[in-house]
Motif scaffolding. Structure first.
Motif, PDB file in Angstrom:
ATOM      1  N   GLY A 128       0.799  -1.231   0.000  1.00  0.00           N
ATOM      2  CA  GLY A 128       0.000   0.000   0.000  1.00  0.00           C
ATOM      3  C   GLY A 128       0.826   1.272   0.000  1.00  0.00           C
ATOM      4  O   GLY A 128       2.005   1.285   0.388  1.00  0.00           O
ATOM      5  N   GLY A 129       0.180   2.337  -0.451  1.00  0.00           N
ATOM      6  CA  GLY A 129       0.840   3.640  -0.570  1.00  0.00           C
ATOM      7  C   GLY A 129       1.217   4.223   0.780  1.00  0.00           C
ATOM      8  O   GLY A 129       2.218   4.939   0.901  1.00  0.00           O
ATOM      9  N   ALA A 185       1.053   8.264  -5.128  1.00  0.00           N
ATOM     10  CA  ALA A 185       0.240   7.043  -5.018  1.00  0.00           C
ATOM     11  C   ALA A 185      -0.952   7.144  -5.956  1.00  0.00           C
ATOM     12  O   ALA A 185      -1.283   6.208  -6.675  1.00  0.00           O
ATOM     13  CB  ALA A 185      -0.223   6.855  -3.582  1.00  0.00           C
ATOM     14  N   TRP A 186      -1.557   8.294  -5.985  1.00  0.00           N
ATOM     15  CA  TRP A 186      -2.759   8.472  -6.802  1.00  0.00           C
ATOM     16  C   TRP A 186      -2.396   9.001  -8.207  1.00  0.00           C
ATOM     17  O   TRP A 186      -2.782   8.433  -9.210  1.00  0.00           O
ATOM     18  CB  TRP A 186      -3.715   9.416  -6.043  1.00  0.00           C
ATOM     19  CG  TRP A 186      -4.968   9.853  -6.746  1.00  0.00           C
ATOM     20  CD1 TRP A 186      -5.503  11.110  -6.696  1.00  0.00           C
ATOM     21  CD2 TRP A 186      -5.869   9.076  -7.544  1.00  0.00           C
ATOM     22  NE1 TRP A 186      -6.664  11.157  -7.419  1.00  0.00           N
ATOM     23  CE2 TRP A 186      -6.909   9.919  -7.952  1.00  0.00           C
ATOM     24  CE3 TRP A 186      -5.897   7.751  -7.985  1.00  0.00           C
ATOM     25  CZ2 TRP A 186      -7.976   9.494  -8.771  1.00  0.00           C
ATOM     26  CZ3 TRP A 186      -6.938   7.320  -8.803  1.00  0.00           C
ATOM     27  CH2 TRP A 186      -7.962   8.175  -9.177  1.00  0.00           C
ATOM     28  N   THR A 209      -5.591  13.408  -2.321  1.00  0.00           N
ATOM     29  CA  THR A 209      -6.673  12.427  -2.190  1.00  0.00           C
ATOM     30  C   THR A 209      -8.048  13.028  -2.525  1.00  0.00           C
ATOM     31  O   THR A 209      -8.835  12.409  -3.226  1.00  0.00           O
ATOM     32  CB  THR A 209      -6.672  11.879  -0.747  1.00  0.00           C
ATOM     33  OG1 THR A 209      -5.331  11.487  -0.436  1.00  0.00           O
ATOM     34  CG2 THR A 209      -7.583  10.689  -0.602  1.00  0.00           C
ATOM     35  N   HIS A 259      -2.384   0.123  -8.244  1.00  0.00           N
ATOM     36  CA  HIS A 259      -3.699  -0.452  -7.935  1.00  0.00           C
ATOM     37  C   HIS A 259      -4.802   0.594  -7.935  1.00  0.00           C
ATOM     38  O   HIS A 259      -5.973   0.258  -7.901  1.00  0.00           O
ATOM     39  CB  HIS A 259      -3.678  -1.253  -6.626  1.00  0.00           C
ATOM     40  CG  HIS A 259      -3.687  -0.462  -5.344  1.00  0.00           C
ATOM     41  ND1 HIS A 259      -2.803  -0.702  -4.318  1.00  0.00           N
ATOM     42  CD2 HIS A 259      -4.488   0.524  -4.895  1.00  0.00           C
ATOM     43  CE1 HIS A 259      -3.058   0.114  -3.306  1.00  0.00           C
ATOM     44  NE2 HIS A 259      -4.068   0.867  -3.639  1.00  0.00           N
ATOM     45  N   ASP A 270       4.713  11.724  -2.992  1.00  0.00           N
ATOM     46  CA  ASP A 270       3.618  10.767  -2.857  1.00  0.00           C
ATOM     47  C   ASP A 270       2.773  10.871  -4.126  1.00  0.00           C
ATOM     48  O   ASP A 270       1.889  11.734  -4.246  1.00  0.00           O
ATOM     49  CB  ASP A 270       2.787  11.110  -1.608  1.00  0.00           C
ATOM     50  CG  ASP A 270       1.539  10.236  -1.510  1.00  0.00           C
ATOM     51  OD1 ASP A 270       1.360   9.340  -2.361  1.00  0.00           O
ATOM     52  OD2 ASP A 270       0.738  10.447  -0.573  1.00  0.00           O
TER      53      ASP A 270
HETATM   54  C1  LIG Z   1      -2.300  10.663  -2.143  1.00  0.00           C
HETATM   55  C2  LIG Z   1      -2.401   9.326  -1.484  1.00  0.00           C
HETATM   56  N1  LIG Z   1      -1.302   8.804  -0.907  1.00  0.00           N
HETATM   57  C3  LIG Z   1      -1.315   7.615  -0.291  1.00  0.00           C
HETATM   58  C4  LIG Z   1      -2.470   6.893  -0.235  1.00  0.00           C
HETATM   59  C5  LIG Z   1      -2.474   5.588   0.515  1.00  0.00           C
HETATM   60  O1  LIG Z   1      -2.507   4.502  -0.321  1.00  0.00           O
HETATM   61  P1  LIG Z   1      -2.946   3.078   0.250  1.00  0.00           P
HETATM   62  O2  LIG Z   1      -4.435   3.140   0.397  1.00  0.00           O
HETATM   63  O3  LIG Z   1      -2.498   2.125  -0.800  1.00  0.00           O
HETATM   64  O4  LIG Z   1      -2.255   2.888   1.556  1.00  0.00           O
HETATM   65  C6  LIG Z   1      -3.639   7.383  -0.815  1.00  0.00           C
HETATM   66  C7  LIG Z   1      -4.890   6.613  -0.741  1.00  0.00           C
HETATM   67  O5  LIG Z   1      -5.921   7.006  -1.184  1.00  0.00           O
HETATM   68  C8  LIG Z   1      -3.602   8.639  -1.450  1.00  0.00           C
HETATM   69  O6  LIG Z   1      -4.680   9.192  -1.996  1.00  0.00           O
END
Ligand SMILES: Cc1ncc(COP(=O)(O)O)c(C=O)c1O
Length: 492
Positions: free
Chosen positions: A150-151, A274-275, A247, A303, A272
């Motif tokens: 996970g992120g 992630a998104w 997010t 994912h 970050d």
């Molecule tokens: C900007 C951002 N970083 C990190 C995360 C965390 O990712 P994960 O849900 O895989 O832990 C999210 C999750 O929505 C996110 O929007």
């Protein structure tokens, strides 16, 4: 003489295969076909007490007949949310890619751990190829990385590696020997930064929140101000987190300017993504991440936008000196023996804080093989086009109001019911508007027609955040989405 039970297998292989065949049929029918069928419900919502009764969750001393177990499988699918449904817009992940799904099934079937070449020869080689591809998209010719669960964990890894890089002794001496460390991130960042600071003993009080502009982007001048403030307070500014695709609003921090500030102050620069990282696949939209190549580390979750299935999160590093291995390595002699008969550089598992680690690369690799980089790029572009389409539709429709013009694929908007239109001047307008999204959400969940998220943000009362990452979604689904909000909310 009684037969020795230990001389026979304790599993009926034929019955197991038959069960698998029937279970796969149920998965295909109930989860895949119905799950993606627009005429079916997104969820068959039940209250927890009712669901508990329906599901017969209790575990008993004797096993149940196969047919009953298959019924359980059917019920599990039936009462679960269909995140692959064309009207599921609730999360930053959605959809179902058949190739990624097969990758997930193979991963589950082979049931191995990613830590050594000995136990995962294919996946050790594959993980490196996939990570290299992601690094190339960032703009790095070399580097390191690992798939994380996970992120959030990827972000926490970044913080830990940054601390180790600055204070290598801290691995042994712990936080006692360190100055007060300070972390910098915008107020729009993901909450995992906060969790990481708490988890690593840095302390949430030592996070300096950097101001954002009206679009939710970090203000580099304020970052510099916060860093100077931390220094004047005796803290050591060691880690800056910038976000690509926040997010809620989907904002991209100005990476090149943030990189300049980090350079001036010798702080680790983590992104970050992630998104928003998947926008790197789009030649049209990758400019949003301009400057990402200057980062020290990046978190990127395929994912989410790429639909590989949970979980697939890459923690990527620009460093290629073995920092990750030095930071986390424990050299367990029962797993990472140095006298193995092959090159133990392929035993990559000591780079992580985990022991057993799930294989997360196959689903992405197989999907990439099937679609090619161009196919993935088309998906990313399609998601942007849909967001644009919806934003324009919202502008045309009475009662809909954008929170901000979307830059990414987060579409944030309010629905204003008839009873509130033209009442913006009333003292209780915002308080009443804040109750609209939760009420509509309750109705859509109970009806099962669709799912979309809502939240307040700072001084902004509850608004919807709509996200389309699923390529099976059509314009018709999006028109339905807006019509349905209107239908569900018109009398509020
Ligand atoms: C900007 C951002 N970083 C990190 C995360 C965390 O990712 P994960 O849900 O895989 O832990 C999210 C999750 O929505 C996110 O929007």
């Amino acid at each position: 003489m009684a037969e020795d039970p230990l001389s026979h297998p304790a599993l009926d292989k034929a019955a197991g295969e038959e069960f698998l065949r029937e279970a796969f049929q149920i998965i295909l029918e109930e989860a895949v076909r119905k799950g993606t069928d627009v005429t079916e419900k997104v969820c068959d919502w039940r209250k927890p007490q009712d669901l508990q009764e329906i599901l017969d969750l209790e575990l008993r001393s004797s096993g149940e007949p196969q047919q009953r177990v298959l019924e359980h499988c059917r019920d599990v699918i039936r009462y679960s949310v269909k995140t692959c449904h064309p009207r599921f817009f609730n999360q930053l992940f959605s959809g179902l890619d058949p190739h990624a799904l097969v990758g997930r099934m193979i991963t589950e079937t082979l049931n191995t751990s990613q830590y050594t070449y000995e136990i995962a020869p294919v996946f050790v080689l594959m993980e490196e190829v996939v990570l290299k591809k992601l690094r190339e998209l960032i703009g790095w010719g070399s580097g390191d990385g690992i798939f994380c669960p996970g992120g959030s964990l990827s972000n926490i890894y970044a913080m830990n590696v940054a601390r180790y890089q600055r204070f290598p002794d801290s691995k042994q001496t712990g936080i006692w020997a360190l100055p007060r460390l300070a972390v910098f991130t915008s107020q729009e960042c993901h909450y995992s930064v906060q969790k990481g600071a708490a988890f690593l003993g840095i302390g949430t009080d030592n996070i300096y929140l950097v101001g954002v502009d009206e679009r939710g982007k970090m203000i580099p001048a304020d970052l510099e101000k916060q860093i100077n403030k931390a220094k004047s307070e005796g803290a050591c500014p060691f880690f800056v987190n910038a976000t690509c695709g926040t997010t809620v609003l989907g904002a991209f921090d100005p990476l090149a300017d943030v990189a300049d500030v980090c350079e001036r102050h010798g702080a680790w620069f983590h992104v970050d993504a992630a998104w928003g990282g998947s926008a790197l696949l789009s030649r049209r939209h990758r400019h949003l991440l301009r400057g990402i190549e200057r980062a020290d580390s990046v978190a990127w979750n395929p994912h989410k936008m790429l639909m590989t299935g949970l979980q697939c999160s890459a923690f990527l590093l620009r460093d290629s000196s073995g920092l990750l291995q030095r930071c986390h390595g424990a050299n367990a002699t029962y797993l990472f023996q140095t006298d193995k008969f092959y090159d133990v550089a392929y035993d990559t598992g000591d780079k992580t804080i985990q022991c057993g680690r799930k294989v997360d690369c196959l689903k992405l690799w197989l999907m990439w093989k099937a679609n090619g980089t161009e196919g993935l790029e088309k998906r990313v572009d399609r998601a942007f086009e849909f967001t644009r389409y919806l934003a324009e539709e919202i502008k045309k429709r009475e009662g809909f109001q954008l929170v901000i013009e979307p830059e990414f694929i987060n579409l944030c908007f309010w629905f204003v019911p008839h009873s509130l239109r033209g009442k913006e001047g009333c003292a209780d307008y915002w308080e009443r508007l804040g109750k609209v999204a939760p009420a509509i959400k309750e109705r859509m969940m109970k009806k099962g027609s669709m799912m979309v998220g809502y939240q307040p943000l700072g001084s902004k009362v509850n608004f919807f955040r709509q996200v389309v990452t699923n390529p099976v979604v059509t314009k018709q689904d999006l028109d339905f989405f807006l019509d349905e909000i209107e239908r569900l909310g018109t009398d509020l």
